[in-house]
Design a protein around this motif. Sequence first.
Motif, PDB file in Angstrom:
ATOM      1  N   VAL A   1       0.840  -1.200   0.000  1.00 28.24           N
ATOM      2  CA  VAL A   1       0.000   0.000   0.000  1.00 28.24           C
ATOM      3  C   VAL A   1       0.877   1.254   0.000  1.00 28.24           C
ATOM      4  N   ALA A   2       1.911   1.264   0.847  1.00 33.61           N
ATOM      5  CA  ALA A   2       2.816   2.416   0.903  1.00 33.61           C
ATOM      6  C   ALA A   2       3.514   2.623  -0.442  1.00 33.61           C
ATOM      7  N   ARG A   3       3.936   1.519  -1.069  1.00 36.44           N
ATOM      8  CA  ARG A   3       4.579   1.626  -2.390  1.00 36.44           C
ATOM      9  C   ARG A   3       3.644   2.274  -3.403  1.00 36.44           C
ATOM     10  N   ARG A   4       2.397   1.784  -3.434  1.00 34.36           N
ATOM     11  CA  ARG A   4       1.461   2.284  -4.433  1.00 34.36           C
ATOM     12  C   ARG A   4       1.095   3.745  -4.179  1.00 34.36           C
ATOM     13  N   LEU A   5       1.031   4.140  -2.929  1.00 29.38           N
ATOM     14  CA  LEU A   5       0.779   5.544  -2.625  1.00 29.38           C
ATOM     15  C   LEU A   5       1.893   6.416  -3.206  1.00 29.38           C
ATOM     16  N   ARG A   6       3.140   5.983  -3.019  1.00 31.17           N
ATOM     17  CA  ARG A   6       4.261   6.766  -3.533  1.00 31.17           C
ATOM     18  C   ARG A   6       4.311   6.712  -5.066  1.00 31.17           C
ATOM     19  N   GLU A   7       4.099   5.530  -5.638  1.00 29.31           N
ATOM     20  CA  GLU A   7       4.212   5.375  -7.089  1.00 29.31           C
ATOM     21  C   GLU A   7       3.141   6.147  -7.843  1.00 29.31           C
ATOM     22  N   THR A   8       1.987   6.324  -7.229  1.00 28.73           N
ATOM     23  CA  THR A   8       0.898   7.045  -7.889  1.00 28.73           C
ATOM     24  C   THR A   8       0.851   8.518  -7.492  1.00 28.73           C
ATOM     25  N   GLY A   9       1.809   8.943  -6.636  1.00 27.12           N
ATOM     26  CA  GLY A   9       1.821  10.326  -6.195  1.00 27.12           C
ATOM     27  C   GLY A   9       0.658  10.681  -5.293  1.00 27.12           C
ATOM     28  N   THR A  10       0.106   9.666  -4.641  1.00 28.06           N
ATOM     29  CA  THR A  10      -1.029   9.875  -3.739  1.00 28.06           C
ATOM     30  C   THR A  10      -0.516  10.082  -2.322  1.00 28.06           C
ATOM     31  N   ARG A  11      -0.897  11.187  -1.710  1.00 30.56           N
ATOM     32  CA  ARG A  11      -0.416  11.448  -0.362  1.00 30.56           C
ATOM     33  C   ARG A  11      -1.589  11.530   0.601  1.00 30.56           C
ATOM     34  N   LEU A  12      -1.502  10.768   1.677  1.00 30.28           N
ATOM     35  CA  LEU A  12      -2.529  10.813   2.710  1.00 30.28           C
ATOM     36  C   LEU A  12      -2.360  12.077   3.546  1.00 30.28           C
ATOM     37  N   ASP A  13      -3.428  12.480   4.225  1.00 30.26           N
ATOM     38  CA  ASP A  13      -3.320  13.599   5.163  1.00 30.26           C
ATOM     39  C   ASP A  13      -2.524  13.183   6.400  1.00 30.26           C
TER      40      ASP A  13
END
Length: 439
Positions: free
Chosen positions: A106-118
Amino acid sequence: MNVELLAPDHERLWSDLHDLARLSEPDSEGWTRRVFSEPYRAARHWVRSRMRDAGLEVSVDPAGNIVGRLPGRHGGAPLVTGSHTDTVQGGGRFDGIVGVLGGIEVARRLRETGTRLDHDLLVVDFLGEESNPYSGSCLGSQAATGVLTAENLDRVDAAGNRLGDVATAFGLDPDGMLTPTWATRPLHGYLELHIEQGPTLEQRGIGIGIVTAIVGIERFLATFVGRSDHAGTRRMDDRRDALVAAARTVLTVEREGCAAPGDAVATCGDLRVEPGAENVVPGRTRLAAEFRSEDQVWLSGVRRRIVEEIARESAENGVEVLIDWTVDNPVVPTNPSVQNLTSAAADELGLSWMAMPSGAGHDAAHLAARCPAGMIFVPSRDGRSHCPEEWTDSDQIATGVHLLAAGLARMDQEATVDNDFGPTGEETGSLLTGTTAER
């Protein structure tokens, strides 16, 4: 947020799972990786490396848990996910590992897609979740949440080895295991992915379980003290046979389980006989057993009944008995808000799901005392677990990881998730302090 973008890299996830599973004890059945073993140490180094590859800031907390942090836009109380990488003797490839590797993916995909959580996201490999020879389990999550005590660290195994000393030899600081960690500060929420370890999802043809509660677990270690004698010369009516007394207890435990309400279970899992020779009447026997149920009233009642029955039966055999009880955890409901957010995420992804309890214990049971917590189950083939035949298909795991990402994303977007432990937006500073190295 487009959660479709967060679908895991199927092949990478499956490859990681098998790479980690191979780090096991060579002379043991299945994929054995017991807490404090050398393969477990190697697996922890492997996990730390994978976390760094995923872009996480990695540390080992004072409780001995590996914690990877992915910074969010606003910081504050973090979201947490994870599970464990230790196994039982003769265990399988999926129990616990799926939750740790799922969190890393999940952490990888957040970084790879440029998605940042609050919120910051913490991915945790909890120390020693499985039952251990020191009459306990969930060492890391208990320590992290402030439940572990000095008395727990003084427990010994059958060979007389003290838990605190074994932890020291592994490179951990027992005193540090009793100090506050990130898990005693405000947390936004916790969501854990795990295989079901039972047959319900597969039998009903449903892909996802949304966990409603984690069963309470009460365990006892009974020590029967009789008298050793020559097996050929001591008459049957003049024996104080510790093993016979223990055997009667095995049947008593089984009767309690068979008569229990609902899905309660009772199990005798370990029996040690001294001196352990066929020509000697057993003078001492140790028996380990446990009871599990969603019914806390039944769990409380069974403790009283079992003590009275064991004492009576042992006295009939002229045997003394000492019983040491431990409560692994009481019945723990998962957070209704987390359940609703996770099920809404499942609907958004078009997944079939059902609400269900967990008959197994999990680190989530201890995190639930500190923050809103929930769990996601994926099917287990034939309901098998804690054995080499344990299996979950790769697409089922990928589906669970995708839902984990979607569920965490929904939790992140909530200003609060019914958190009774302080405001979720509170700034708490650096959460990963007091790190320790492993030798």
